[in-house]
Scaffold this motif. Sequence first.
Motif, PDB file in Angstrom:
ATOM      1  N   GLU A   5       0.830  -1.203   0.000  1.00  0.00           N
ATOM      2  CA  GLU A   5       0.000   0.000   0.000  1.00  0.00           C
ATOM      3  C   GLU A   5       0.870   1.259   0.000  1.00  0.00           C
ATOM      4  O   GLU A   5       0.617   2.207  -0.746  1.00  0.00           O
ATOM      5  CB  GLU A   5      -0.880  -0.042   1.248  1.00  0.00           C
ATOM      6  CG  GLU A   5      -1.853   1.069   1.399  1.00  0.00           C
ATOM      7  CD  GLU A   5      -2.685   0.869   2.647  1.00  0.00           C
ATOM      8  OE1 GLU A   5      -2.211   1.233   3.736  1.00  0.00           O
ATOM      9  OE2 GLU A   5      -3.802   0.330   2.523  1.00  0.00           O
ATOM     10  N   THR A   6       1.906   1.248   0.812  1.00  0.00           N
ATOM     11  CA  THR A   6       2.808   2.399   0.878  1.00  0.00           C
ATOM     12  C   THR A   6       3.512   2.619  -0.456  1.00  0.00           C
ATOM     13  O   THR A   6       3.630   3.758  -0.923  1.00  0.00           O
ATOM     14  CB  THR A   6       3.846   2.193   2.002  1.00  0.00           C
ATOM     15  OG1 THR A   6       3.152   2.011   3.228  1.00  0.00           O
ATOM     16  CG2 THR A   6       4.779   3.371   2.121  1.00  0.00           C
ATOM     17  N   GLN A   7       3.951   1.552  -1.070  1.00  0.00           N
ATOM     18  CA  GLN A   7       4.613   1.665  -2.373  1.00  0.00           C
ATOM     19  C   GLN A   7       3.647   2.202  -3.430  1.00  0.00           C
ATOM     20  O   GLN A   7       4.022   3.026  -4.257  1.00  0.00           O
ATOM     21  CB  GLN A   7       5.173   0.306  -2.815  1.00  0.00           C
ATOM     22  CG  GLN A   7       6.325  -0.179  -1.961  1.00  0.00           C
ATOM     23  CD  GLN A   7       7.499   0.774  -1.997  1.00  0.00           C
ATOM     24  OE1 GLN A   7       7.928   1.218  -3.049  1.00  0.00           O
ATOM     25  NE2 GLN A   7       8.013   1.099  -0.827  1.00  0.00           N
ATOM     26  N   ALA A   8       2.418   1.748  -3.396  1.00  0.00           N
ATOM     27  CA  ALA A   8       1.437   2.191  -4.387  1.00  0.00           C
ATOM     28  C   ALA A   8       1.038   3.649  -4.191  1.00  0.00           C
ATOM     29  O   ALA A   8       0.784   4.364  -5.161  1.00  0.00           O
ATOM     30  CB  ALA A   8       0.192   1.307  -4.316  1.00  0.00           C
ATOM     31  N   LEU A   9       1.003   4.104  -2.950  1.00  0.00           N
ATOM     32  CA  LEU A   9       0.532   5.456  -2.662  1.00  0.00           C
ATOM     33  C   LEU A   9       1.637   6.503  -2.665  1.00  0.00           C
ATOM     34  O   LEU A   9       1.345   7.696  -2.656  1.00  0.00           O
ATOM     35  CB  LEU A   9      -0.180   5.481  -1.304  1.00  0.00           C
ATOM     36  CG  LEU A   9      -1.451   4.642  -1.202  1.00  0.00           C
ATOM     37  CD1 LEU A   9      -1.985   4.682   0.220  1.00  0.00           C
ATOM     38  CD2 LEU A   9      -2.504   5.098  -2.181  1.00  0.00           C
ATOM     39  N   LYS A  10       2.887   6.098  -2.690  1.00  0.00           N
ATOM     40  CA  LYS A  10       3.968   7.077  -2.539  1.00  0.00           C
ATOM     41  C   LYS A  10       4.044   8.080  -3.683  1.00  0.00           C
ATOM     42  O   LYS A  10       4.536   9.180  -3.496  1.00  0.00           O
ATOM     43  CB  LYS A  10       5.314   6.386  -2.341  1.00  0.00           C
ATOM     44  CG  LYS A  10       5.886   5.726  -3.566  1.00  0.00           C
ATOM     45  CD  LYS A  10       7.226   5.096  -3.232  1.00  0.00           C
ATOM     46  CE  LYS A  10       7.815   4.437  -4.462  1.00  0.00           C
ATOM     47  NZ  LYS A  10       9.085   3.800  -4.144  1.00  0.00           N
TER      48      LYS A  10
END
Length: 115
Positions: free
Chosen positions: A42-47
Motif C-alpha cells: 500500500e505504501t509503495q502504491a501510494l507514494k
Amino acid sequence: GAGLFSGSLLDGTLLNGAANPAAIGALLYTGVLTTALTRVGETQALKGMSGTDAAVILTTEPIWALTWAAALVGEEIGLNAIIGGALVTAACAVNFVGEAEGAEVAEDAESGADA
C-alpha cells in the motif's frame, strides 16, 4: 457469554492453546501476510500520489471492503453501513471540491502575479 471480559482475562485462559502450531501459524499469517506485507504494498502504491488522493483512497477502504464482502460472500449491507458509506463518500466529495477551488485560487494568484 462471549467477549473479552467473559472470564478469559480474569482466569488466565486467554492464552490457552497459544503454543498450538495452528495458532502460531494463524498469528504469523495474520501478522505478516495480511498486515505487514499489505501495508508495504500500500505504501509503495501510494507514494507517488498526492496526499489528498491517498487520503481519499484510504478513507474509502471500508466501503470497498463491504462491497467485496457483499459480492463474494453475501455479506448483508445494513442501514448503518449505507449511512456510513454515504457520509464517507460525501466527505470525499467535499474534499475534492475544496481542493479544486483551492487550485483555482492558486492559479488566479499566479496569473495575477505574472501580470
